[in-house]
Design a protein around this motif. Sequence first.
Motif, PDB file in Angstrom:
ATOM      1  N   HIS A  39      40.504 -14.632 -35.528  1.00  0.00           N
ATOM      2  CA  HIS A  39      39.694 -16.227 -36.092  1.00  0.00           C
ATOM      3  C   HIS A  39      38.105 -15.310 -35.827  1.00  0.00           C
ATOM      4  CE1 HIS A  39      42.833 -18.500 -35.059  1.00  0.00           C
ATOM      5  NE2 HIS A  39      42.354 -20.029 -34.834  1.00  0.00           N
ATOM      6  N   ASP A  91      39.187 -20.555 -39.696  1.00  0.00           N
ATOM      7  CA  ASP A  91      38.949 -21.782 -39.394  1.00  0.00           C
ATOM      8  C   ASP A  91      38.180 -21.504 -37.603  1.00  0.00           C
ATOM      9  OD1 ASP A  91      40.665 -21.472 -38.341  1.00  0.00           O
ATOM     10  OD2 ASP A  91      41.798 -23.464 -38.138  1.00  0.00           O
ATOM     11  N   PHE A  92      37.258 -22.395 -37.118  1.00  0.00           N
ATOM     12  CA  PHE A  92      36.877 -21.955 -35.802  1.00  0.00           C
ATOM     13  C   PHE A  92      37.516 -22.877 -35.115  1.00  0.00           C
ATOM     14  CE2 PHE A  92      33.006 -21.523 -38.058  1.00  0.00           C
ATOM     15  CZ  PHE A  92      32.097 -20.959 -37.022  1.00  0.00           C
ATOM     16  N   ARG A 100      34.835 -29.488 -32.824  1.00  0.00           N
ATOM     17  CA  ARG A 100      35.318 -28.213 -33.842  1.00  0.00           C
ATOM     18  C   ARG A 100      33.803 -27.658 -34.123  1.00  0.00           C
ATOM     19  NH1 ARG A 100      39.850 -26.007 -37.275  1.00  0.00           N
ATOM     20  NH2 ARG A 100      40.576 -28.151 -37.288  1.00  0.00           N
ATOM     21  N   TYR A 101      33.660 -26.733 -34.283  1.00  0.00           N
ATOM     22  CA  TYR A 101      32.132 -26.126 -34.161  1.00  0.00           C
ATOM     23  C   TYR A 101      32.420 -25.718 -35.993  1.00  0.00           C
ATOM     24  CZ  TYR A 101      30.392 -24.484 -29.699  1.00  0.00           C
ATOM     25  OH  TYR A 101      29.173 -24.649 -29.082  1.00  0.00           O
ATOM     26  N   ASP A 102      31.155 -25.533 -36.718  1.00  0.00           N
ATOM     27  CA  ASP A 102      31.599 -25.145 -37.562  1.00  0.00           C
ATOM     28  C   ASP A 102      30.711 -24.225 -38.078  1.00  0.00           C
ATOM     29  OD1 ASP A 102      28.359 -26.148 -38.321  1.00  0.00           O
ATOM     30  OD2 ASP A 102      29.935 -28.214 -39.633  1.00  0.00           O
ATOM     31  N   SER A 103      30.814 -23.820 -39.631  1.00  0.00           N
ATOM     32  CA  SER A 103      29.202 -22.917 -38.864  1.00  0.00           C
ATOM     33  C   SER A 103      28.221 -22.920 -38.708  1.00  0.00           C
ATOM     34  CB  SER A 103      29.410 -21.805 -40.848  1.00  0.00           C
ATOM     35  OG  SER A 103      28.627 -22.865 -41.737  1.00  0.00           O
ATOM     36  N   TYR A 106      27.778 -23.659 -34.906  1.00  0.00           N
ATOM     37  CA  TYR A 106      27.840 -22.398 -34.524  1.00  0.00           C
ATOM     38  C   TYR A 106      26.701 -21.558 -34.326  1.00  0.00           C
ATOM     39  CZ  TYR A 106      30.030 -18.273 -32.399  1.00  0.00           C
ATOM     40  OH  TYR A 106      30.084 -17.573 -31.579  1.00  0.00           O
ATOM     41  N   ALA A 149      38.543 -12.949 -30.939  1.00  0.00           N
ATOM     42  CA  ALA A 149      37.676 -14.205 -31.441  1.00  0.00           C
ATOM     43  C   ALA A 149      36.061 -14.050 -31.114  1.00  0.00           C
ATOM     44  CB  ALA A 149      37.999 -15.922 -31.310  1.00  0.00           C
ATOM     45  N   ALA A 153      34.506 -19.421 -28.300  1.00  0.00           N
ATOM     46  CA  ALA A 153      35.889 -19.740 -28.968  1.00  0.00           C
ATOM     47  C   ALA A 153      37.033 -20.435 -28.241  1.00  0.00           C
ATOM     48  CB  ALA A 153      37.038 -19.157 -29.574  1.00  0.00           C
TER      49      ALA A 153
END
Length: 318
Positions: A39, A91-92, A100-103, A106, A149, A153
């Motif tokens: 990932h 994806d995360f 769920r993280y996004d960019s 994170y 990852a 994660a």
Amino acid sequence: MLNRLFGWSKRGESGDRPSMLRGDRPGEPITLKVALITHDPPIPERGGLPLSRVMGWNDAETLAAQYIADLRACSGGIADYRIVMRRHYTDFPVKSDGFRYDSATYLAAWERRMPAHQPDEADYERLLDQIGLAAELERGELDELWLFAFPYAGYYESRMVGVDAFWCNAPPLRLPHARRRYIVMGFNVERDVGCMLENFGHRVESIMAHVYRNHPPDRNLWERFTRLDECGNVHFAPSSVRDYDWGNPRSVWARADAWYQFPDLSAPARVMRCAEWGGGDMRLHHLWWLDHLPRVAGETDGVANNWWRYVLQPWIVP
């Protein structure tokens, strides 16, 4: 002694033998088929580069190659891991509570050194469904999953899956459709291969403790192996006085050498110092420790004298 680690002779080939039982002859390689799962999401805020490149972390393929080579060396050629499948995700992973993280979230968490989202654990059932290799694992076409990852994660260092799975440095994931046990290893590309060997070492500790769970104290050879006056454990070398104290320079009496003559454990103790296991280097200590695991023919008190059979093949553990 570290020179033993890299002096083993050229290994034999195991061919295409059935997957369910391997390593029944002394020194025979146990071939294990692995799916390498990465990932590594792109980060639009950094020009769309993958997260691992943005952060300057390690390459998963390079880490996997080092890990395979190290385990082959310290097992005397028995651990014969082969990557037969690769899957890459951008994806995360989803956490167990649905987060769920996004960019953006994170980067904010990492750059500000914020604590990881809690619960940190990834949703393993959802993750395994996404990967979609249950049938291949059940048929023995795959033996393990290696997840690579990033920090946060939510991966366990190792986790056993199966209807009769047991503790493997993490709570068992008892999926009713998984009749054949298998292990999911979790690796962090921020770290190096020494940390990967630590993950494996804790896997060894869990599996061998389970193998010897019904042995009385005076016949529990696993408990004896992990005593500080024998070989110690993953966190404690014979000279350690605290966790991760592999470089403690004090001289101690220990009987680690006896395990090279297993099952004859009559060799006397001798003075040992940390230089023998790398002088504080994590990777070298773990290689030294793993190299002492018995790997000879026969059995003692109902347990195979080749402990690598259990460590590598959780589906055969009674």
